[in-house]
Design a protein around this motif. Structure first.
Motif, PDB file in Angstrom:
ATOM      1  N   ARG A   1      47.906  30.617   0.817  1.00 28.29           N
ATOM      2  CA  ARG A   1      46.634  31.143   1.318  1.00 28.29           C
ATOM      3  C   ARG A   1      45.683  31.534   0.189  1.00 28.29           C
ATOM      4  NH1 ARG A   1      46.187  36.725   4.680  1.00 28.29           N
ATOM      5  NH2 ARG A   1      44.013  36.568   5.260  1.00 28.29           N
ATOM      6  N   ASN A   2      46.226  32.175  -0.850  1.00 27.13           N
ATOM      7  CA  ASN A   2      45.397  32.748  -1.909  1.00 27.13           C
ATOM      8  C   ASN A   2      45.515  32.042  -3.249  1.00 27.13           C
ATOM      9  OD1 ASN A   2      44.499  34.952  -0.240  1.00 27.13           O
ATOM     10  ND2 ASN A   2      46.533  35.835  -0.474  1.00 27.13           N
ATOM     11  N   GLY A   3      46.420  31.092  -3.360  1.00 27.98           N
ATOM     12  CA  GLY A   3      46.645  30.424  -4.626  1.00 27.98           C
ATOM     13  C   GLY A   3      47.691  31.130  -5.475  1.00 27.98           C
ATOM     14  N   PHE A   4      48.074  32.315  -5.068  1.00 27.41           N
ATOM     15  CA  PHE A   4      49.109  33.095  -5.743  1.00 27.41           C
ATOM     16  C   PHE A   4      49.567  34.179  -4.771  1.00 27.41           C
ATOM     17  CE2 PHE A   4      45.070  35.054  -6.466  1.00 27.41           C
ATOM     18  CZ  PHE A   4      45.300  36.415  -6.337  1.00 27.41           C
ATOM     19  N   CYS A   5      50.715  34.750  -5.025  1.00 28.66           N
ATOM     20  CA  CYS A   5      51.211  35.845  -4.192  1.00 28.66           C
ATOM     21  C   CYS A   5      50.871  37.155  -4.878  1.00 28.66           C
ATOM     22  CB  CYS A   5      52.722  35.717  -3.948  1.00 28.66           C
ATOM     23  SG  CYS A   5      53.345  37.045  -2.903  1.00 28.66           S
ATOM     24  N   TRP A   6      49.999  37.918  -4.280  1.00 28.36           N
ATOM     25  CA  TRP A   6      49.508  39.166  -4.850  1.00 28.36           C
ATOM     26  C   TRP A   6      50.314  40.382  -4.410  1.00 28.36           C
ATOM     27  CZ3 TRP A   6      48.807  42.111  -0.696  1.00 28.36           C
ATOM     28  CH2 TRP A   6      48.544  41.470   0.512  1.00 28.36           C
ATOM     29  N   ALA A   7      51.155  40.232  -3.405  1.00 28.73           N
ATOM     30  CA  ALA A   7      51.807  41.373  -2.759  1.00 28.73           C
ATOM     31  C   ALA A   7      52.852  42.040  -3.647  1.00 28.73           C
ATOM     32  CB  ALA A   7      52.463  40.924  -1.463  1.00 28.73           C
ATOM     33  N   GLN A   8      52.923  43.350  -3.521  1.00 23.60           N
ATOM     34  CA  GLN A   8      53.965  44.116  -4.188  1.00 23.60           C
ATOM     35  C   GLN A   8      55.161  44.237  -3.258  1.00 23.60           C
ATOM     36  OE1 GLN A   8      52.349  47.834  -5.492  1.00 23.60           O
ATOM     37  NE2 GLN A   8      50.858  46.871  -6.827  1.00 23.60           N
ATOM     38  N   ASN A   9      56.282  44.652  -3.805  1.00 21.82           N
ATOM     39  CA  ASN A   9      57.498  44.786  -3.010  1.00 21.82           C
ATOM     40  C   ASN A   9      57.298  45.717  -1.819  1.00 21.82           C
ATOM     41  OD1 ASN A   9      58.565  43.109  -4.898  1.00 21.82           O
ATOM     42  ND2 ASN A   9      60.040  44.567  -5.699  1.00 21.82           N
ATOM     43  N   SER A  10      56.483  46.743  -1.984  1.00 18.89           N
ATOM     44  CA  SER A  10      56.243  47.690  -0.892  1.00 18.89           C
ATOM     45  C   SER A  10      55.551  47.019   0.294  1.00 18.89           C
ATOM     46  CB  SER A  10      55.428  48.883  -1.392  1.00 18.89           C
ATOM     47  OG  SER A  10      54.191  48.459  -1.916  1.00 18.89           O
ATOM     48  N   PHE A  11      54.745  46.001   0.044  1.00 16.25           N
ATOM     49  CA  PHE A  11      54.088  45.250   1.119  1.00 16.25           C
ATOM     50  C   PHE A  11      55.140  44.601   2.022  1.00 16.25           C
ATOM     51  CE2 PHE A  11      52.536  41.119   2.641  1.00 16.25           C
ATOM     52  CZ  PHE A  11      51.422  41.506   3.359  1.00 16.25           C
ATOM     53  N   PHE A  12      56.088  43.902   1.414  1.00 17.87           N
ATOM     54  CA  PHE A  12      57.150  43.250   2.177  1.00 17.87           C
ATOM     55  C   PHE A  12      58.071  44.282   2.818  1.00 17.87           C
ATOM     56  CE2 PHE A  12      56.236  40.159  -1.307  1.00 17.87           C
ATOM     57  CZ  PHE A  12      55.599  39.217  -0.527  1.00 17.87           C
ATOM     58  N   ALA A  13      58.342  45.360   2.106  1.00 22.73           N
ATOM     59  CA  ALA A  13      59.202  46.416   2.640  1.00 22.73           C
ATOM     60  C   ALA A  13      58.606  46.999   3.913  1.00 22.73           C
ATOM     61  CB  ALA A  13      59.408  47.506   1.586  1.00 22.73           C
TER      62      ALA A  13
END
Length: 69
Positions: free
Chosen positions: A34-46
């Motif tokens: 979607r963004n060309g890279f994954c910007w998310a931190q571990n807390s986002f997935f958590a």
């Protein structure tokens, strides 16, 4: 949200990965697409999956060790 995940068969059928590992792969892949890279931190997935950031870290390490990310 307005994106979807794709989990390739190679990842989906990998018996060394837990279901959470596979879902996190799908999220990383979707955000990167979607963004060309994954910007998310571990807390986002958590937050999404109701786990601790350390659990996400372990999943990401397994995916990296298996050369999926």
């Amino acid at each position: 949200s307005d994106y979807y995940t794709i989990i390739p068969a190679q990842v989906r059928t990998d018996k060394h990965l837990l279901p959470l590992d596979k879902l996190i792969f799908g999220e990383v892949f979707a955000l990167a697409r979607r963004n060309g890279f994954c910007w998310a931190q571990n807390s986002f997935f958590a937050d999404i999956y109701g786990v601790r950031p350390e659990t996400v870290s372990r999943s990401l390490k397994k995916l990296e060790d298996a050369c999926y990310i």
